[in-house]
Design a protein around this motif. Structure first.
Motif, PDB file in Angstrom:
ATOM      1  N   LEU A   1       0.775  -1.243   0.267  1.00  0.00           N
ATOM      2  CA  LEU A   1      -0.069  -0.140   0.083  1.00  0.00           C
ATOM      3  C   LEU A   1       0.917   1.355   0.122  1.00  0.00           C
ATOM      4  O   LEU A   1       1.640   1.456   0.819  1.00  0.00           O
ATOM      5  CB  LEU A   1      -0.735   0.037   1.236  1.00  0.00           C
ATOM      6  N   ASP A   2       0.687   2.076  -1.032  1.00  0.00           N
ATOM      7  CA  ASP A   2       1.268   3.514  -0.945  1.00  0.00           C
ATOM      8  C   ASP A   2       0.516   4.314  -0.339  1.00  0.00           C
ATOM      9  O   ASP A   2      -0.712   3.983   0.169  1.00  0.00           O
ATOM     10  CB  ASP A   2       1.636   3.989  -2.526  1.00  0.00           C
ATOM     11  N   ALA A   3       1.141   5.470  -0.071  1.00  0.00           N
ATOM     12  CA  ALA A   3       0.336   6.460   0.413  1.00  0.00           C
ATOM     13  C   ALA A   3      -0.885   7.018  -0.207  1.00  0.00           C
ATOM     14  O   ALA A   3      -0.700   6.653  -1.464  1.00  0.00           O
ATOM     15  CB  ALA A   3       1.374   7.789   0.839  1.00  0.00           C
ATOM     16  N   GLY A   4      -1.805   7.317   0.328  1.00  0.00           N
ATOM     17  CA  GLY A   4      -3.227   7.553  -0.371  1.00  0.00           C
ATOM     18  C   GLY A   4      -4.221   7.446   0.753  1.00  0.00           C
ATOM     19  O   GLY A   4      -4.802   8.334   1.131  1.00  0.00           O
ATOM     20  N   PRO A   5      -4.245   6.157   0.982  1.00  0.00           N
ATOM     21  CA  PRO A   5      -3.836   5.010   0.724  1.00  0.00           C
ATOM     22  C   PRO A   5      -4.183   4.461  -0.728  1.00  0.00           C
ATOM     23  O   PRO A   5      -5.264   4.797  -1.161  1.00  0.00           O
ATOM     24  CB  PRO A   5      -4.420   3.621   1.849  1.00  0.00           C
ATOM     25  N   ARG A   6      -3.102   3.734  -1.261  1.00  0.00           N
ATOM     26  CA  ARG A   6      -3.353   3.451  -2.822  1.00  0.00           C
ATOM     27  C   ARG A   6      -2.561   1.974  -2.832  1.00  0.00           C
ATOM     28  O   ARG A   6      -1.535   1.755  -2.660  1.00  0.00           O
ATOM     29  CB  ARG A   6      -2.579   4.420  -3.504  1.00  0.00           C
ATOM     30  N   GLY A   7      -3.570   1.163  -3.069  1.00  0.00           N
ATOM     31  CA  GLY A   7      -3.377  -0.382  -3.325  1.00  0.00           C
ATOM     32  C   GLY A   7      -3.635  -0.742  -4.811  1.00  0.00           C
ATOM     33  O   GLY A   7      -3.668   0.174  -5.668  1.00  0.00           O
ATOM     34  N   ALA A   8      -3.605  -1.924  -4.713  1.00  0.00           N
ATOM     35  CA  ALA A   8      -3.923  -2.596  -6.195  1.00  0.00           C
ATOM     36  C   ALA A   8      -5.261  -1.993  -6.893  1.00  0.00           C
ATOM     37  O   ALA A   8      -5.576  -1.933  -7.824  1.00  0.00           O
ATOM     38  CB  ALA A   8      -3.824  -3.885  -6.242  1.00  0.00           C
ATOM     39  N   ARG A   9      -6.259  -1.994  -5.867  1.00  0.00           N
ATOM     40  CA  ARG A   9      -7.817  -1.982  -6.557  1.00  0.00           C
ATOM     41  C   ARG A   9      -8.416  -0.663  -5.902  1.00  0.00           C
ATOM     42  O   ARG A   9      -9.357  -0.276  -6.472  1.00  0.00           O
ATOM     43  CB  ARG A   9      -8.522  -3.087  -5.947  1.00  0.00           C
ATOM     44  N   PHE A  10      -7.831   0.117  -4.960  1.00  0.00           N
ATOM     45  CA  PHE A  10      -8.436   1.334  -4.630  1.00  0.00           C
ATOM     46  C   PHE A  10      -7.199   2.284  -4.562  1.00  0.00           C
ATOM     47  O   PHE A  10      -6.091   2.076  -4.249  1.00  0.00           O
ATOM     48  CB  PHE A  10      -9.033   1.203  -3.335  1.00  0.00           C
ATOM     49  N   HIS A  11      -7.909   3.558  -4.492  1.00  0.00           N
ATOM     50  CA  HIS A  11      -6.696   4.586  -4.542  1.00  0.00           C
ATOM     51  C   HIS A  11      -7.843   5.774  -3.765  1.00  0.00           C
ATOM     52  O   HIS A  11      -8.709   6.407  -4.647  1.00  0.00           O
ATOM     53  CB  HIS A  11      -6.362   5.097  -5.936  1.00  0.00           C
ATOM     54  N   VAL A  12      -7.176   6.097  -2.705  1.00  0.00           N
ATOM     55  CA  VAL A  12      -8.081   7.003  -1.768  1.00  0.00           C
ATOM     56  C   VAL A  12      -7.583   8.408  -2.192  1.00  0.00           C
ATOM     57  O   VAL A  12      -6.226   8.920  -2.076  1.00  0.00           O
ATOM     58  CB  VAL A  12      -8.013   7.002  -0.273  1.00  0.00           C
ATOM     59  N   VAL A  13      -8.224   9.631  -2.690  1.00  0.00           N
ATOM     60  CA  VAL A  13      -7.747  10.775  -2.849  1.00  0.00           C
ATOM     61  C   VAL A  13      -8.513  11.938  -2.113  1.00  0.00           C
ATOM     62  O   VAL A  13      -9.801  11.901  -2.408  1.00  0.00           O
ATOM     63  CB  VAL A  13      -7.876  11.234  -4.547  1.00  0.00           C
ATOM     64  N   ASP A  14      -8.082  12.379  -1.232  1.00  0.00           N
ATOM     65  CA  ASP A  14      -8.923  13.258  -0.201  1.00  0.00           C
ATOM     66  C   ASP A  14      -8.979  14.784  -0.791  1.00  0.00           C
ATOM     67  O   ASP A  14      -8.393  15.691  -0.320  1.00  0.00           O
ATOM     68  CB  ASP A  14      -8.273  13.273   0.945  1.00  0.00           C
ATOM     69  N   PHE A  15      -9.719  14.860  -1.709  1.00  0.00           N
ATOM     70  CA  PHE A  15      -9.930  16.032  -2.705  1.00  0.00           C
ATOM     71  C   PHE A  15     -11.607  16.661  -2.176  1.00  0.00           C
ATOM     72  O   PHE A  15     -12.417  15.991  -2.465  1.00  0.00           O
ATOM     73  CB  PHE A  15      -9.716  16.147  -3.923  1.00  0.00           C
ATOM     74  N   ASP A  16     -11.348  17.930  -1.493  1.00  0.00           N
ATOM     75  CA  ASP A  16     -12.705  18.570  -1.274  1.00  0.00           C
ATOM     76  C   ASP A  16     -13.077  19.410  -2.573  1.00  0.00           C
ATOM     77  O   ASP A  16     -12.467  20.344  -2.987  1.00  0.00           O
ATOM     78  CB  ASP A  16     -12.559  19.276  -0.105  1.00  0.00           C
ATOM     79  N   GLY A  17     -14.055  18.844  -3.357  1.00  0.00           N
ATOM     80  CA  GLY A  17     -14.492  19.660  -4.475  1.00  0.00           C
ATOM     81  C   GLY A  17     -15.085  20.862  -4.251  1.00  0.00           C
ATOM     82  O   GLY A  17     -15.078  21.704  -5.240  1.00  0.00           O
ATOM     83  N   THR A  18     -15.843  21.079  -3.319  1.00  0.00           N
ATOM     84  CA  THR A  18     -16.420  22.201  -2.797  1.00  0.00           C
ATOM     85  C   THR A  18     -15.422  23.215  -2.612  1.00  0.00           C
ATOM     86  O   THR A  18     -15.541  24.530  -3.412  1.00  0.00           O
ATOM     87  CB  THR A  18     -17.485  22.252  -1.914  1.00  0.00           C
ATOM     88  N   ALA A  19     -14.465  23.102  -2.002  1.00  0.00           N
ATOM     89  CA  ALA A  19     -13.490  23.950  -1.390  1.00  0.00           C
ATOM     90  C   ALA A  19     -12.386  23.817  -2.337  1.00  0.00           C
ATOM     91  O   ALA A  19     -11.615  24.986  -2.337  1.00  0.00           O
ATOM     92  CB  ALA A  19     -13.240  23.695   0.055  1.00  0.00           C
ATOM     93  N   GLY A  20     -12.350  22.859  -3.167  1.00  0.00           N
ATOM     94  CA  GLY A  20     -10.980  22.842  -3.921  1.00  0.00           C
ATOM     95  C   GLY A  20      -9.825  22.584  -3.207  1.00  0.00           C
ATOM     96  O   GLY A  20      -8.800  23.418  -3.359  1.00  0.00           O
ATOM     97  N   LYS A  21     -10.065  21.776  -2.067  1.00  0.00           N
ATOM     98  CA  LYS A  21      -8.726  21.652  -1.154  1.00  0.00           C
ATOM     99  C   LYS A  21      -8.337  20.322  -1.269  1.00  0.00           C
ATOM    100  O   LYS A  21      -8.947  19.305  -1.048  1.00  0.00           O
ATOM    101  CB  LYS A  21      -9.174  21.895   0.313  1.00  0.00           C
ATOM    102  N   LEU A  22      -6.893  20.003  -1.295  1.00  0.00           N
ATOM    103  CA  LEU A  22      -6.383  18.800  -1.504  1.00  0.00           C
ATOM    104  C   LEU A  22      -5.778  18.330  -0.133  1.00  0.00           C
ATOM    105  O   LEU A  22      -4.724  18.970   0.129  1.00  0.00           O
ATOM    106  CB  LEU A  22      -5.556  18.564  -2.797  1.00  0.00           C
ATOM    107  N   SER A  23      -6.098  17.158   0.482  1.00  0.00           N
ATOM    108  CA  SER A  23      -5.234  16.876   1.631  1.00  0.00           C
ATOM    109  C   SER A  23      -4.435  15.806   1.307  1.00  0.00           C
ATOM    110  O   SER A  23      -4.403  15.121   0.128  1.00  0.00           O
ATOM    111  CB  SER A  23      -6.365  16.277   2.779  1.00  0.00           C
ATOM    112  N   PRO A  24      -2.998  15.794   2.085  1.00  0.00           N
ATOM    113  CA  PRO A  24      -2.065  15.048   1.722  1.00  0.00           C
ATOM    114  C   PRO A  24      -2.599  13.733   1.561  1.00  0.00           C
ATOM    115  O   PRO A  24      -3.223  13.362   2.529  1.00  0.00           O
ATOM    116  CB  PRO A  24      -0.977  15.623   2.778  1.00  0.00           C
ATOM    117  N   PRO A  25      -1.736  12.920   1.067  1.00  0.00           N
ATOM    118  CA  PRO A  25      -2.162  11.517   0.935  1.00  0.00           C
ATOM    119  C   PRO A  25      -1.727  10.775   2.384  1.00  0.00           C
ATOM    120  O   PRO A  25      -0.726  11.261   2.977  1.00  0.00           O
ATOM    121  CB  PRO A  25      -1.373  10.786  -0.237  1.00  0.00           C
ATOM    122  N   VAL A  26      -2.308   9.764   2.696  1.00  0.00           N
ATOM    123  CA  VAL A  26      -2.253   9.225   3.970  1.00  0.00           C
ATOM    124  C   VAL A  26      -1.543   7.974   3.939  1.00  0.00           C
ATOM    125  O   VAL A  26      -1.945   6.726   3.286  1.00  0.00           O
ATOM    126  CB  VAL A  26      -3.628   9.135   4.696  1.00  0.00           C
TER     127      VAL A  26
END
Lengths: 578, 446
Positions: free
Chosen positions: A55-80
């Motif tokens: 699992l890379d930071a994200g978390p980002r594995g083989a099948r899932f990739h978590v991207v914590d981007f707030d579309g309303t506020a336009g704010k990207l949180s760092p990968p976890v």
């Protein structure tokens, strides 16, 4: 190992001993509003078992990739980065609870990852293979705080699930922290990978099934957490560890445990209404005539209701042996509830492989679930199939007549002479050749455009404990024609639909090969079932889905740009717009 | 000549409706002709809405010209003004003090507005006040009051979105404009309040089932208020299903303040443009951001439309229906609610329909149109301007083709967008004693 090592959840020094296959991660068991603890203020959490992977930071594995981007506020949180064991800051229930309450970015990323991964693992275990997303990519994006909206939806176009949040004055409510919402949306994505054409506008049951499956997975998964069931049972006001006999009756358990669960689920996005109704609804075999149940979404409640009925019957069956004069041990009752839910969920999921690629109806769901279960458990010692059958029958849903799934071992066998069995396992063109050569055996008219929709090997554990391997070949047939041409074929065209309106009719089926590469079953929805198309057209006209076609749009009627997002909106007035 | 309705006394023998060419907006003057003088005048006049957001493209009449024409047509005396709801395209003309003074000179005696505009309505007050908002006790906030509070908060949010986006190129700018249409009508609203204070019968703030107050000014007619229902009467009217946190909008406003939400070049987004697996998703999510903000603005747009006053005038044998921009969530009360059975009994007899919401796809419920029989008896008045509305796709085009065709199947549809440039209005007229179709009055007569 590189610096990535700390990002792994594969369980440490990989090369030196056998790789760990699973890890445990603590997640919110139901919803942040469900509390426990001495002062009743700790968010109820539970550790779930998920497949271990790099699992890379994200978390980002083989099948899932978590991207914590707030579309309303336009704010990207760092990968976890997820850490395990002693380094896991959320292993402790109290710490996890605090993080859940404050909507901690690290916690929400891992929560959404873990619940989605657990859900995918449940499907994969039931179906005996890896399951692909509909989108071409291997990773499904998970966005745990996507927009300031009380909504969450799976977007097939983006290959993503967006989880909205509800801002509040003091704190906000994150839909990504509700176990049921994450499980529900992940189910949409998985089903869409398995049966992409279910998102097209078809018979009302089909759209209803998408929602119903999500709801069943959500309810049964949450009910698969012992902590949740125990809490629901304790809400009965039980003192001590025993549960009174009067509280163990089917009706009582429905009122307390299931209703309590339904009420707690989907609150943030207003979905608890339908869930609650699914549990409360008294079965009526003639529900199809009831105006409040013709609409696709409320239709889904019928299927959920049938499944919940089956759950209660299985559960009460399992606890009957535990009951003594002073009731039963509460923990054991909870444990049996969990087992019943887990088993029923497996039955439902296994059934998906035997459902038609197009034009699904509830009768097909029942038939598929029963057939799939018969293969892995022929004698049905605990009467699970009877429970499911009764649950559906109470709603007037029986297996289709004539059967949709035909036992091909009792029929003329197809010719294998021109086919290559080992190529067929992996090559769609070979599969099509096989179907083409044997069209008569499968009762298919070669006139219609025929294509292979999917080709999937499946492995399960059979009744003798040995592996059962199968190959599933899904095919579809389509024809594009005008309303007048459809009428000439025998389709009843609803009044007011012009002769020139372009239409598209489909049929299809699933051919199941056994381990000897012999055709064992054939699930079929013949394209030539004109009566079915008549019903479908009447429904499409009623809900206004053919209006675009009437105005000259292409014949294929799908749900629009974001089908699932649309499904989640209120459509009470859908027939009123122009 | 048919006898006047219900009770003896003077009743209009003829009714004229003048639809002004305002572009994208509404402005209607109803003139009730008694054929003889009553207290010195043989006509009575009601103005329904007066606003525009996009003027006709060729030789557009000015609001001043229209005000002067109103003054002339009603012979210096306007009996009442109805403003259906707070959108610019229905009240922008009231924003100028000069026009207000000119209209005040016509001495309107009553200003009818929707219940949410009641200046005495205090959503923070412990006990509710104002039309139809009944007390429910302190613990459970009154849904109607909460709705008003929400509307106000939502307007503050829209103000921020509008402030940041108006003037931006393309769809962002269009949305900014739409956002501002939800809020920048303060001058007009204030002016209406002033006019109401000076009017003989002041202001009346109505909802479904309340009295319009128009009957006492226009003898011999009956007016039913079919909408809007209050959220207490009909929760659906409050809009999309949402979390029931009353602080939602407050939280959202804070959020937008905090992150300067809508600036298109947010550093985080720029940083995310680095190569890598998130880049594609974030590009897609830029559109989501727009969708999300659009969702907020649309919620407010729908909610305000659904505060539209819906009036059914009964004049002799005539039934005239004016629904502002009411959408299905509000209409559904009149069409379906048990409590509204009495209100809807005349709907099937309507012979003049002001096409709701400039002909949008959700301003005229299908089940309403289904009440009307084919045969050329229904006259429709459509005040609209193509491509002036915020259109997301072909399906949301205003006016909506299938709707217009359906209405044309029921009778003539008079529309402002096909009037020649420079034409100020179109008049339709009918006797109140029969159900023969309304006739278009030639431009130069009367």
């Amino acid at each position: 190992m590189s610096s990535m090592a700390s990002d792994q959840i594969s369980g440490g020094a990989a090369q030196e001993r056998a790789l760990a296959q699973h890890v445990w991660l603590r997640v919110v068991a139901q919803d942040t509003e469900v509390r426990t603890g001495d002062d009743g203020d700790e968010v109820l959490t539970e550790s779930v078992r998920i497949p271990a992977e790099h699992l890379d930071a994200g978390p980002r594995g083989a099948r899932f990739h978590v991207v914590d981007f707030d579309g309303t506020a336009g704010k990207l949180s760092p990968p976890v980065t997820i850490r395990l064991g002693d380094e896991d800051p959320f292993a402790d229930a109290a710490a996890a609870s605090e993080a859940a309450k404050e909507g901690n970015a690290r916690f929400r990323a891992r929560n959404v990852y873990a619940v989605a991964a657990a859900t995918l693992a449940t499907f994969e275990a039931a179906l005996g293979r890896r399951l692909a997303w509909r989108a071409t990519g291997h990773k499904l994006f998970l966005v745990p705080r996507a927009f300031a909206e009380a909504n969450a939806f799976y977007s097939p176009l983006d290959g993503a699930i967006y989880f909205g949040y509800v801002p509040g004055a003091e704190s906000e409510h994150l839909t990504s922290l509700s176990y049921d919402i994450v499980a529900h949306e992940t189910s949409h994505a998985i089903l869409d990978g398995l049966r992409p054409r279910y998102l097209e506008r078809g018979l009302p049951d089909q759209a209803a099934f998408h929602e119903a499956l999500g709801d069943c997975v959500a309810m049964l998964s949450v009910f698969g957490h012992e902590a949740v069931v125990e809490k629901l049972l304790r809400a009965l006001g039980q003192s001590g560890d025993r549960i009174a006999m009067k509280d163990l009756e089917e009706e009582k358990l429905r009122e307390t445990a299931l209703l309590g669960l339904a009420e707690g689920l989907g609150k943030a996005i207003g979905r608890n209404g339908p869930l609650r109704r699914s549990v409360e609804r008294d079965p009526t075999p003639d529900w199809r005539d009831r105006p409040d149940l013709v609409e696709e979404h409320s239709r889904g409640e019928v299927l959920v209701a049938a499944m919940m009925r089956a759950l209660l019957s299985i559960w009460t069956g399992r606890i009957s042996a535990l009951i003594g004069p002073d009731g039963a041990d509460l923990e054991r009752v909870a444990e049996e509830g969990t087992k019943a839910a887990t088993h029923l969920l497996g039955m439902l999921l296994r059934g998906i492989d035997y459902m038609p690629p197009v034009d699904l109806e509830f009768e097909d769901v029942l038939e598929a679930v029963l057939t799939a279960d018969e293969i892995v458990s022929p004698d049905d010692r605990h009467g699970y199939r009877d429970a499911v059958k009764e649950g559906f029958e109470a709603w007037g849903i029986a297996t289709p007549q004539p059967a949709g799934i035909v036992d091909m071992t009792e029929r003329e066998q197809p010719g294998y002479g021109r086919a290559n069995a080992s190529v067929l396992r992996s090559d769609r063109d070979e599969a099509l050749r096989f179907v083409w050569e044997n069209a008569e055996v499968f009762e298919l008219d070669r006139t219609w455009r025929t294509s292979i929709e999917f080709l999937r090997p499946s492995v399960r554990i059979g009744p003798d404990g040995l592996v059962v391997s199968e190959l599933l070949v899904g095919y579809v047939q389509d024809v594009e024609l005008t309303a007048a041409q459809a009428r000439a074929l025998g389709v009843e065209i609803p009044a007011g639909l012009g002769d020139d309106v372009p239409l598209s009719l489909s049929g299809g089926g699933v051919i199941v090969f056994d381990q000897f590469h012999r055709v064992r079953l054939h699930q079929r929805k013949p394209l030539e079932d004109w009566q079915r198309h008549s019903r479908r057209l009447a429904h499409l006209v009623e809900i206004g889905a053919l209006r675009a076609a009437e105005e000259g749009a292409p014949a294929r009627v799908d749900l629009g740009e974001e089908p699932i997002a649309e499904l989640h909106r209120s459509v009470a007035n859908a027939g009123e717009v122009w | 000549m048919s006898p006047p309705p219900n009770k003896a006394g003077p009743a209009p023998t003829r009714i004229d409706v003048r639809m002004y060419q305002v572009g994208f907006g509404d402005c209607f003057l109803l003139s009730f002709d008694y054929g003889k003088e009553i207290e010195g005048r043989d006509e009575r006049h009601v103005l329904i809405d007066f606003g525009t957001t996009a003027r006709p493209r060729s030789e557009p009449p000015s609001s001043e010209e229209i005000v002067e024409d109103i003054a002339k047509r009603c012979g210096g005396k306007l009996d009442a003004i109805v403003v259906t709801h707070r959108h610019k395209d229905h009240l922008s003309a009231f924003s100028s003090d000069k026009r207000r003074e000119r209209l005040e000179a016509l001495e309107p005696e009553l200003i009818v507005q929707t219940w949410t505009e009641d200046p005495d309505l205090d959503p923070d007050a412990p006990g509710p006040k104002g039309a139809g908002v009944a007390a429910t006790g302190a613990l459970q906030p009154d849904p109607s009051l909460r709705f008003v509070k929400e509307l106000r908060e939502a307007q503050a949010v829209a103000d921020r979105i509008g402030g940041a986006l108006a003037g931006e190129p393309g769809v962002l700018g269009t949305m900014g404009e739409l956002a501002l249409q939800q809020v920048k009508n303060k001058a007009a609203v204030d002016n209406l309040e002033k006019m109401a204070k000076r009017a003989k019968y002041h202001g009346r703030y109505v909802h479904a089932g309340s009295k319009s107050g128009l009957e006492k000014l226009i003898p011999g007619i009956e007016v039913s208020v079919l909408g809007p229902p209050t959220p207490k009467e009909w929760p659906e009217v409050a809009g999309r299903e949402r979390d029931d946190d009353p602080e939602y909008w407050l939280g959202l406003r804070r959020l937008l303040d905090e992150v300067k939400a809508v600036a298109p070049d947010i550093p985080a987004v720029k940083a995310a443009n680095a190569p890598g697996p998130t880049r594609w998703l974030l590009e897609r999510m830029r559109n989501r951001q727009l969708d999300s903000l659009q969702g907020i603005v649309r919620y407010l747009d729908d909610a305000l439309n659904n505060t539209s006053v819906i009036l059914l005038f009964k004049v002799g044998k005539r039934r005239l229906l004016f629904s502002g921009d009411a959408q299905i969530e509000s209409w559904s009360y009149a069409l379906r609610a048990k409590e509204a059975k009495e209100l809807r009994k005349d709907l099937a007899d309507v012979d003049l329909y002001k096409v709701g919401h400039h002909g949008s796809r959700n301003g005229t419920p299908r089940s309403l149109v289904e009440l009307w029989k084919p045969g050329g008896k229904l006259s429709s008045l459509l005040s609209t301007l193509p491509h002036a509305h915020n259109e997301k796709s072909e399906r949301t085009t205003v006016p909506r083709g299938p709707l217009v065709s359906a209405l044309e199947g029921l009778g003539p549809v008079e529309r402002t967008d096909t009037l020649p440039g420079g034409r100020l209005f179109i008049d339709v007229t009918a006797s109140t004693g029969n159900k023969a179709p309304f006739k278009v009055r030639p431009p130069d007569s009367k």
